[in-house]
Design a protein around this motif. Structure first.
Motif, mmCIF file in Angstrom:
data_model
loop_
_atom_site.group_PDB
_atom_site.id
_atom_site.type_symbol
_atom_site.label_atom_id
_atom_site.label_comp_id
_atom_site.label_asym_id
_atom_site.label_seq_id
_atom_site.Cartn_x
_atom_site.Cartn_y
_atom_site.Cartn_z
ATOM 1 N N MET A 136 -10.495 -6.679 -5.953
ATOM 2 C CA MET A 136 -9.394 -6.371 -6.877
ATOM 3 C C MET A 136 -8.157 -7.217 -6.563
ATOM 4 O O MET A 136 -7.389 -7.563 -7.462
ATOM 5 C CB MET A 136 -9.096 -4.869 -6.958
ATOM 6 N N VAL A 137 -8.002 -7.589 -5.306
ATOM 7 C CA VAL A 137 -6.901 -8.478 -4.951
ATOM 8 C C VAL A 137 -7.141 -9.865 -5.564
ATOM 9 O O VAL A 137 -6.248 -10.457 -6.167
ATOM 10 C CB VAL A 137 -6.738 -8.577 -3.419
ATOM 11 N N THR A 140 0.843 -1.195 0.000
ATOM 12 C CA THR A 140 0.000 0.000 0.000
ATOM 13 C C THR A 140 0.879 1.245 0.000
ATOM 14 O O THR A 140 1.767 1.375 0.834
ATOM 15 C CB THR A 140 -0.922 -0.010 1.239
ATOM 16 N N HIS A 174 0.063 -5.500 -6.134
ATOM 17 C CA HIS A 174 0.092 -6.927 -5.802
ATOM 18 C C HIS A 174 1.440 -7.484 -6.247
ATOM 19 O O HIS A 174 1.874 -7.237 -7.365
ATOM 20 C CB HIS A 174 -1.041 -7.650 -6.530
ATOM 21 N N HIS A 192 -2.596 0.515 -4.424
ATOM 22 C CA HIS A 192 -2.213 -0.835 -4.011
ATOM 23 C C HIS A 192 -1.477 -1.559 -5.139
ATOM 24 O O HIS A 192 -1.816 -1.406 -6.299
ATOM 25 C CB HIS A 192 -3.440 -1.652 -3.624
ATOM 26 N N GLN A 208 -2.120 -15.350 -12.069
ATOM 27 C CA GLN A 208 -0.774 -15.682 -11.626
ATOM 28 C C GLN A 208 -0.201 -16.951 -12.240
ATOM 29 O O GLN A 208 0.958 -17.262 -12.043
ATOM 30 C CB GLN A 208 -0.750 -15.850 -10.098
ATOM 31 N N ALA A 229 -6.372 -9.942 -9.267
ATOM 32 C CA ALA A 229 -4.929 -9.984 -9.555
ATOM 33 C C ALA A 229 -4.385 -11.385 -9.292
ATOM 34 O O ALA A 229 -3.554 -11.901 -10.045
ATOM 35 C CB ALA A 229 -4.188 -8.964 -8.710
ATOM 36 N N LEU A 286 -2.782 -2.505 -8.767
ATOM 37 C CA LEU A 286 -4.204 -2.818 -8.616
ATOM 38 C C LEU A 286 -5.037 -1.558 -8.800
ATOM 39 O O LEU A 286 -6.122 -1.597 -9.361
ATOM 40 C CB LEU A 286 -4.473 -3.403 -7.226
ATOM 41 N N THR A 287 -4.512 -0.446 -8.305
ATOM 42 C CA THR A 287 -5.229 0.816 -8.427
ATOM 43 C C THR A 287 -4.959 1.402 -9.812
ATOM 44 O O THR A 287 -3.862 1.236 -10.341
ATOM 45 C CB THR A 287 -4.736 1.782 -7.334
ATOM 46 N N LEU A 293 -1.969 -2.530 6.477
ATOM 47 C CA LEU A 293 -2.877 -1.457 6.052
ATOM 48 C C LEU A 293 -4.040 -1.350 7.022
ATOM 49 O O LEU A 293 -4.740 -0.342 7.054
ATOM 50 C CB LEU A 293 -3.358 -1.679 4.603
#
Lengths: 186, 80
Positions: free
Chosen positions: B61-62, A59, A81, A79, B69, B65, A100-101, B5
């Motif tokens: 969104m994680v 982040t 990844h 963010h 992979q 992603a 990601l953003t 976070l």
């Protein structure tokens, strides 16, 4: 698309570098202050290869220039990844990151590797960084170029800070490890 | 260590990170990584984090992603 590459050497062994890498963004690093959090999402060892696979969520607080802000929306945090692979046999750390953003606007794909320096494999580690930056917004060539240019420049600045900051972490890690060994002996 | 976070996860994250770093330098790098003794701590941290990601609306969104992979895994975890 724009490409950013850099390479450098750290005068520390691969063991030290690959260990300190896990705390690259700790308070010892006074340079990379745009990274505000690093969270681990998953971690496993591949039974066939012995490779340690880690996924992290990074982040950042990063302000974009004023002219870009209308295109980015009101995000104050962004963010990233990251999937990393530590191969203990080949002695490599490979880290692959993607944003990601703003992912509908911009694709940033970065690959970083740490391996023992060919010239001094026991005392020195080579760092290689490669990033591909592509603006995705349709239509406005001028805006696309501007976004890519800004991103490459930001990448360059952060890479320089990243190296300086990581040097601080490496130095502190070596001191702390020496102290711990000393304590264990006493 | 770096912060989480989610401030509410910081304490358990700190304990997990310390455990991992010790395991990494003392066991993994020396080829003695038979078991993952940090797994119970990681589970606690992950429970906290998953909740936080959901609350902040960044879990989807994680996940997206993470779904892309496969190619990386094939490249960096191949048996040579």
């Amino acid at each position: 698309m724009k490409v950013f590459s850099s390479e450098t050497e750290f005068e520390y062994s691969w063991d030290e570098v690959s260990t300190a890498n896990w705390r690259k963004y700790c308070p010892w690093n006074e340079k990379s202050t745009h990274v505000i959090a690093v969270d681990t999402l998953s971690r496993s060892i591949d039974p066939d290869t012995g490779v340690l696979r880690t996924e992290r969520l990074i982040t950042c607080s990063q302000s974009a220039p004023k002219w870009l802000q209308p295109f980015l929306g009101g995000h104050e945090m962004s963010h990233v990844h990251e999937t990393s692979y530590v191969n203990p046999t080949a002695r490599t750390v490979t880290m692959c990151s993607t944003n990601l953003t703003w992912s509908d606007l911009l694709s940033v794909r970065e690959t970083v590797t740490y391996r023992p320096s060919p010239g001094a494999p026991h005392s020195s580690t080579r760092f290689e960084q490669n990033a591909q930056i592509t603006a995705l917004c349709g239509g406005w060539q001028k805006v696309r170029n501007g976004i890519e240019q800004f991103s490459v420049e930001r990448f360059q600045q952060n890479a320089t800070k990243g190296k300086e900051g990581f040097e601080m972490v490496l130095e502190m890690s070596r001191k702390v490890f020496a102290q711990e060994r000393e304590k264990a002996r006493a | 260590m770096s912060a989480s976070l989610a401030p509410e996860c910081n304490e358990v994250k700190e304990r997990y990170d310390s455990c991992f770093l010790k395991w990494y330098s003392e066991k993994f790098l020396r080829g003695n990584a038979k078991t993952d003794e940090c797994a119970p701590l990681f589970k606690q941290y992950k429970d906290c984090l998953s909740k936080a990601l959901k609350e902040r609306g960044i879990d989807t969104m994680v996940e997206e992603a993470r779904a892309n992979q496969k190619e990386l895994d094939a490249e960096y975890m191949k048996t040579s």
